[in-house]
Design an enzyme around this catalytic site. Structure first.
Site, PDB file in Angstrom:
ATOM      1  N   HIS A  99       0.810  -1.267  -0.239  1.00 32.33           N
ATOM      2  CA  HIS A  99      -0.009   0.085  -0.004  1.00 32.33           C
ATOM      3  C   HIS A  99       0.867   1.258  -0.164  1.00 32.33           C
ATOM      4  CE1 HIS A  99      -4.636  -0.868   0.318  1.00 32.33           C
ATOM      5  NE2 HIS A  99      -3.750  -1.961   0.470  1.00 32.33           N
ATOM      6  N   ASP A 161      -7.769   4.070   9.221  1.00 30.83           N
ATOM      7  CA  ASP A 161      -9.272   4.037   8.711  1.00 30.83           C
ATOM      8  C   ASP A 161      -9.420   2.635   7.691  1.00 30.83           C
ATOM      9  OD1 ASP A 161     -10.251   6.516   9.381  1.00 30.83           O
ATOM     10  OD2 ASP A 161      -9.414   7.392   7.899  1.00 30.83           O
ATOM     11  N   GLU A 272     -13.169  12.733  12.792  1.00 30.64           N
ATOM     12  CA  GLU A 272     -12.639  13.157  11.682  1.00 30.64           C
ATOM     13  C   GLU A 272     -13.461  14.197  10.857  1.00 30.64           C
ATOM     14  OE1 GLU A 272     -11.439   9.928   9.010  1.00 30.64           O
ATOM     15  OE2 GLU A 272     -10.059   8.996  10.596  1.00 30.64           O
TER      16      GLU A 272
END
Length: 518
Positions: A99, A161, A272
């Site tokens: 990632h 997240d 958030e």
């Protein structure tokens, strides 16, 4: 595909002959690697996947991929490369789920270590004592770690997240999400690490033992060692989550409410925010995800051409005492200045909430929109500059958010340990501002180039206005830029590199240090 012992012996014999007659670097590399006794194996042919990552922009093919069957395999391979010295071009990159955004987990002509292979070789176990923790392999996925700890009614405190990432991968950066304002990043919730250094040594470290290595590796971008195991703090796991979104049209009210919430003792458990520019049907889209009655006023709400700000919150609760949760929610929401009819809420399990992005991933994969270029830009912006930043970016440099979301939420510096390698702004409160653009092929090359130009304009704005931002998941191409990023901590970062990876073998994809050649 594996290599049979007979074939392996034949290859070693043939390559050994080549070694005596030729100085071909590839032959010398293969000879040296294949002679390492391993529990796992090397592959040399099926290595194209190791040349891709989540950013889908940088593609560097390695010479080999190591599928370790034990931590000893990682250590032996690193030790062999270290012993080859500056006469070898070989470098090593640890790869979790790939990632990275700019090739950070790639090793051009080097060795990529598939950390997920260690999940099959190492056990994960949960300690349920007075101070609970979980011991997990560095290649373990956070989602699987969560499922395992939930069996004991426990869970880590801080998250990202997206949970389909490896433990070692996020701890090499920081690991942030909407819980970081309270618990700090994931690197602030680790008790102990097992690390393979750039010399091939296996070392256990903590704040009490080998503390310099421990702090170096946390947020260290893989420069000082490969995290092969981590001991992570746990707490009692919530059962349910009240999940909410509200909208603001005024940026000052939005940020003041966020800052009030992250500084309050009685507050939400997750906070958030994100920015919405020139997007239609926002409330109606939320209506499909949140179990709420769609207010008549919301039906008439028009968002086109506007810049709006969404505050996303969650409150953990025990379903056996719903009245207490309702009272707390009424009190907390009464403090906020959002547009009243834009409150959307639902109740989900703790696992569902933390893994909420996985359903979006499945949808994107089904449409062929997952493996696309992602020219992301993640910035940590000081509180003192966030209003100037917003005034000059939202609606000006960025005129819509159709390419992807923009996150914007505050964190407290007090929950970060300045002994680690992670770098943050030097203010008590700072904001993550994350531009998470994606550019599928259908949008054309011009769309990709346009996002890169937008990113460049944002960075130039920060430079010209002397906004002391720091990149999160940093990417720079020049040594001077890395020095500026680390600032006064550059000398310590450089000294740690010399101590733990003196030949600059590890994590070459960051392009901070370059292996010296004889």
């Amino acid at each position: 595909m594996g290599t049979s012992p007979l074939l392996k012996l034949l290859v070693i014999t043939l390559l050994a002959g080549i070694k005596t007659r030729s100085s071909d670097p590839a032959a010398l590399r293969s000879t040296s690697l294949l002679s390492i006794p391993l529990h796992g194996q090397f592959t040399f042919d099926d290595i194209s996947k190791a040349a891709t990552d989540f950013g889908n922009r940088v593609h560097h093919v390695p010479s080999a991929v190591l599928h370790p069957g034990s931590v000893a395999d990682v250590a032996a391979t690193t030790r062999r490369v270290f012993q080859l010295g500056p006469n070898s071009k070989l470098t090593i990159a640890a790869r979790g789920r790939g990632h990275s955004l700019h090739g950070q987990a790639q090793a051009p002509d080097g060795i990529v270590v598939r950390m997920e292979s260690l999940r099959r070789a190492q056990t994960m176990w949960v300690h349920t004592g007075q101070e609970p923790y979980v011991d997990a392999p560095g290649g373990e996925l956070w989602i699987d770690l969560l499922r395992e700890t939930l069996k004991q009614g426990l869970a880590p405190k801080s998250w990202t997240d997206y949970l389909h990432l490896t433990v070692g991968g996020t701890l090499s950066n920081a690991g942030i999400s909407g819980q970081a304002f309270r618990h700090g990043p994931q690197i602030s919730n680790v008790r102990q690490l097992e690390v393979v250094t750039g010399k091939g040594d296996i070392m256990n470290c903590s704040a009490e033992a080998n503390a310099d290595l421990y702090h170096a590796v946390l947020g260290g971008l893989g420069q000082f060692g490969i995290i092969t195991r981590a001991r992570i703090e746990l707490e009692p796991a919530p059962k349910m989550v009240k999940w909410m979104r509200v909208l603001y049209s005024d940026f000052r009210s939005f940020t003041e409410d966020q800052e009030m919430l992250v500084s309050a003792e009685n507050t939400f458990d997750y906070i958030e925010g994100f920015v919405i520019i020139n997007r239609s049907g926002i409330l109606r889209n939320w209506g499909s995800s949140f179990s709420t009655q769609f207010p008549a006023q919301a039906s008439q709400f028009v968002s086109e051409g506007k810049t709006l700000f969404c505050l996303e919150m969650a409150k953990n609760f025990d379903p056996t005492n719903p009245e207490k949760m309702k009272q707390e929610m009424v009190e907390l929401l009464s403090r906020l200045r959002y547009i009243p009819y834009t409150l959307f809420k639902t109740e989900v399990s703790y696992l569902e909430f933390l893994d909420r992005l996985h359903s979006s991933e499945r949808k994107l994969r089904s449409k062929g929109l997952w493996e696309v270029p992602r020219p992301w830009l993640n910035l940590l912006v000081p509180r003192s500059s966030v209003h100037f930043f917003a005034d000059n970016v939202f609606g000006k440099i960025i005129t819509d958010t159709s390419n992807g979301p923009i996150l914007l939420y505050p964190m407290n510096r007090s929950n970060w340990d300045n002994r680690t390698s992670a770098v943050i702004p030097n203010e008590d409160v700072f904001y993550l501002v994350a531009f998470l653009s994606s550019t599928p092929a259908s949008s054309g090359q011009n769309s990709f180039e346009a996002v890169l130009k937008q990113n460049e304009k944002i960075l130039k704005l920060c430079e010209s206005a002397n906004i002391q931002t720091k990149q999160y998941l940093p990417h720079y191409t020049k040594l001077e830029e890395w020095r500026d990023h680390f600032g006064s901590r550059w000398e310590a970062f450089q000294r740690r590199k010399q101590d733990y990876d003196p030949l600059a073998i590890l994590a070459p994809g960051h392009r901070i240090f370059h292996k010296a050649m004889a």
